[in-house]
Design an enzyme around this catalytic site. Structure first.
Site, PDB file in Angstrom:
ATOM      1  N   ARG A 149      20.352   1.936   2.856  1.00  0.00           N
ATOM      2  CA  ARG A 149      19.901   2.934   1.447  1.00  0.00           C
ATOM      3  C   ARG A 149      20.632   4.138   1.571  1.00  0.00           C
ATOM      4  NH1 ARG A 149      17.394   6.658  -1.127  1.00  0.00           N
ATOM      5  NH2 ARG A 149      16.875   5.982  -4.038  1.00  0.00           N
ATOM      6  N   LYS A 173      15.299  11.265   5.049  1.00  0.00           N
ATOM      7  CA  LYS A 173      13.554  11.788   4.663  1.00  0.00           C
ATOM      8  C   LYS A 173      13.186  12.641   5.643  1.00  0.00           C
ATOM      9  CE  LYS A 173      13.600   8.208   1.276  1.00  0.00           C
ATOM     10  NZ  LYS A 173      12.843   6.471   1.344  1.00  0.00           N
TER      11      LYS A 173
HETATM   12  N1  HH2 Z   1      13.943   5.869  -0.694  1.00  0.00           N
HETATM   13  C1  HH2 Z   1      14.205   7.273  -2.154  1.00  0.00           C
HETATM   14  C2  HH2 Z   1      14.123   6.248  -3.712  1.00  0.00           C
HETATM   15  N2  HH2 Z   1      14.434   5.275  -3.977  1.00  0.00           N
HETATM   16  N3  HH2 Z   1      14.728   3.025  -3.111  1.00  0.00           N
HETATM   17  C3  HH2 Z   1      14.106   1.855  -2.004  1.00  0.00           C
HETATM   18  N4  HH2 Z   1      14.393   0.746  -2.166  1.00  0.00           N
HETATM   19  N5  HH2 Z   1      13.773   2.114  -1.006  1.00  0.00           N
HETATM   20  C4  HH2 Z   1      13.919   3.592  -0.671  1.00  0.00           C
HETATM   21  O1  HH2 Z   1      13.371   3.856   0.783  1.00  0.00           O
HETATM   22  C5  HH2 Z   1      14.046   4.491  -1.146  1.00  0.00           C
HETATM   23  C6  HH2 Z   1      14.161   4.128  -2.504  1.00  0.00           C
HETATM   24  C7  HH2 Z   1      14.440   8.172  -2.146  1.00  0.00           C
HETATM   25  O2  HH2 Z   1      14.867   9.381  -1.691  1.00  0.00           O
HETATM   26  P1  HH2 Z   1      16.230   9.373  -3.016  1.00  0.00           P
HETATM   27  O3  HH2 Z   1      16.456   8.755  -3.843  1.00  0.00           O
HETATM   28  O4  HH2 Z   1      17.409   9.955  -1.851  1.00  0.00           O
HETATM   29  O5  HH2 Z   1      15.615  10.784  -3.492  1.00  0.00           O
HETATM   30  P2  HH2 Z   1      14.279  11.558  -4.539  1.00  0.00           P
HETATM   31  O6  HH2 Z   1      13.598   9.993  -5.185  1.00  0.00           O
HETATM   32  O7  HH2 Z   1      13.888  12.530  -4.490  1.00  0.00           O
HETATM   33  O8  HH2 Z   1      15.562  10.642  -6.272  1.00  0.00           O
END
Ligand code: HH2
Length: 263
Positions: free
Chosen positions: A236, A196
Site C-alpha cells: 500500500r 510512515k
Molecule cells: N495505513 C494507513 C491507512 N490505512 N490500511 C492498511 N490495510 N494498512 C496500512 O498500513 C494502512 C491502512 C495510514 O496511512 P494513510 O492512509 O496515508 O494516512 P491517514 O490514515 O492519515 O489518512
C-alpha cells in the site's frame, strides 16, 4: 495498492484530495501510474486523529468510489459498517478492515477483505504499543481473525501486520524483518509502510526530529521492495509509479541470473 485519502487531515497528503474532483483525478493518476487497486479512505487513521461522523465519511468517499469502480479495483478503508456496505454497493471490491469489525459484512456483500492488526483506536492506539513478542502476537491475531473470516465465507482474504498502528519504531522494524515468516502463513500478506513516521526516524541522532513526510520517499520504496521480495502480495503506497516499476522488475523474475543475461 495506491492510497487515496479524501480527507483534510491525513498525515501525508492532508487536504490535497479532499475536493471530490481532485480525488477522482488522483485516483485515475494512480491507475495510470500502475496501481492495480485504489484504496479510498475518508477518515484519517494517523495517531491522535479525530473520528469523522458517518454521514460525512459517506459524503467524502461514495462519489469517489463510484467514479473509480468501473476503471480499477477499489478498496474502501474504513471502520464503519455503513461506509463499507455503501461502498461495496457502489462497486468497491475489497473492504480494508483496519478496525477488524467488518468481516461478517464483507462476507454478506461478497467482498474481499483485509484483516489488519491494530489495538485501540487511532486516537489512543500508541498507548497500547506494549508487547512481549510483537511478531508472535501479531501473527497469532491475524491467523485467528483471518480464519474466522474464511469460516464466514470470504474467499479472498489478506492479512496486514498494521505497520504504525499501536506499534513503536522497533515493533515496526521487527514486523518488517519477520515478513518472510508472515508470508509463510496461510493467507496472502498486505503491508503499508508508505511515508510512515518511523521511516523518518531511522538513522537519525537520538532526540532529532524525524525527517518530514516529503523526505520519506526513498525509505518508503526501500521497504516496499523488501516486502515484495519477501513475498508480500500487496504493498500500500502513496507513490505508485516507482513501486509498480519495482513490482514489475521483481515479478518478471529479476533473479540475478536474468539480470546478468540482460546486461
Ligand atoms: N495505513 C494507513 C491507512 N490505512 N490500511 C492498511 N490495510 N494498512 C496500512 O498500513 C494502512 C491502512 C495510514 O496511512 P494513510 O492512509 O496515508 O494516512 P491517514 O490514515 O492519515 O489518512
Amino acid at each position: 495498492m495506491g492510497v487515496l485519502n479524501v480527507t483534510p487531515d491525513s498525515f501525508s497528503d492532508a487536504g490535497r484530495y479532499f475536493d471530490r474532483e481532485a480525488a477522482i483525478a488522483r485516483g485515475l493518476e494512480l491507475v495510470a501510474d500502475g496501481a492495480d487497486v485504489v484504496d479510498v479512505g475518508g477518515e484519517s487513521t494517523r495517531p491522535g486523529a479525530e473520528p469523522v461522523a458517518e454521514a460525512e465519511e459517506l459524503r467524502r468517499v461514495l462519489p469517489v468510489v463510484e467514479a473509480l469502480a468501473g476503471r480499477v479495483r477499489v478498496s474502501i478503508d474504513t471502520t464503519k459498517p455503513a461506509v463499507a456496505e455503501a461502498a461495496v454497493a457502489r462497486g468497491a471490491w475489497l473492504v480494508n478492515d483496519i478496525g477488524c469489525g467488518l468481516a461478517e459484512l464483507a462476507a454478506a456483500a461478497g467482498a474481499a477483505l483485509v484483516v489488519m492488526h491494530m489495538r485501540g483506536t487511532p486516537k489512543d492506539m500508541q498507548r497500547h504499543a506494549i508487547y512481549d513478542d510483537v511478531v508472535a502476537e501479531v501473527r497469532g491475531f491475524l491467523a485467528e481473525r483471518a480464519e474466522r473470516a474464511r469460516e464466514a465465507g470470504i474467499e479472498e482474504i489478506y492479512v496486514d501486520p498494521g505497520i504504525g498502528f499501536a506499534k513503536t519504531a522497533e515493533h515496526n522494524l521487527a514486523l518488517l524483518a519477520a515478513l518472510p515468516e508472515l508470508v509463510a502463513g496461510r493467507f496472502p500478506v498486505l503491508v503499508g509502510t508508505s511515508r510512515k513516521r518511523f521511516l523518518g526516524t531511522l538513522g537519525r541522532p537520538p532526540g532529532a526530529a524525524p525527517l518530514p513526510v516529503d523526505q520519506r520517499g526513498e525509505a518508503s520504496l526501500a521497504t516496499a521492495v523488501w516486502a515484495m521480495a519477501a513475498g508480500v502480495r500487496v504493498v500500500r503506497v502513496h507513490d505508485v509509479r516507482p513501486a509498480a516499476q519495482a513490482a514489475r522488475l521483481l515479478g518478471d523474475g529479476c533473479g540475478a541470473a536474468e539480470l546478468e543475461v540482460a546486461s
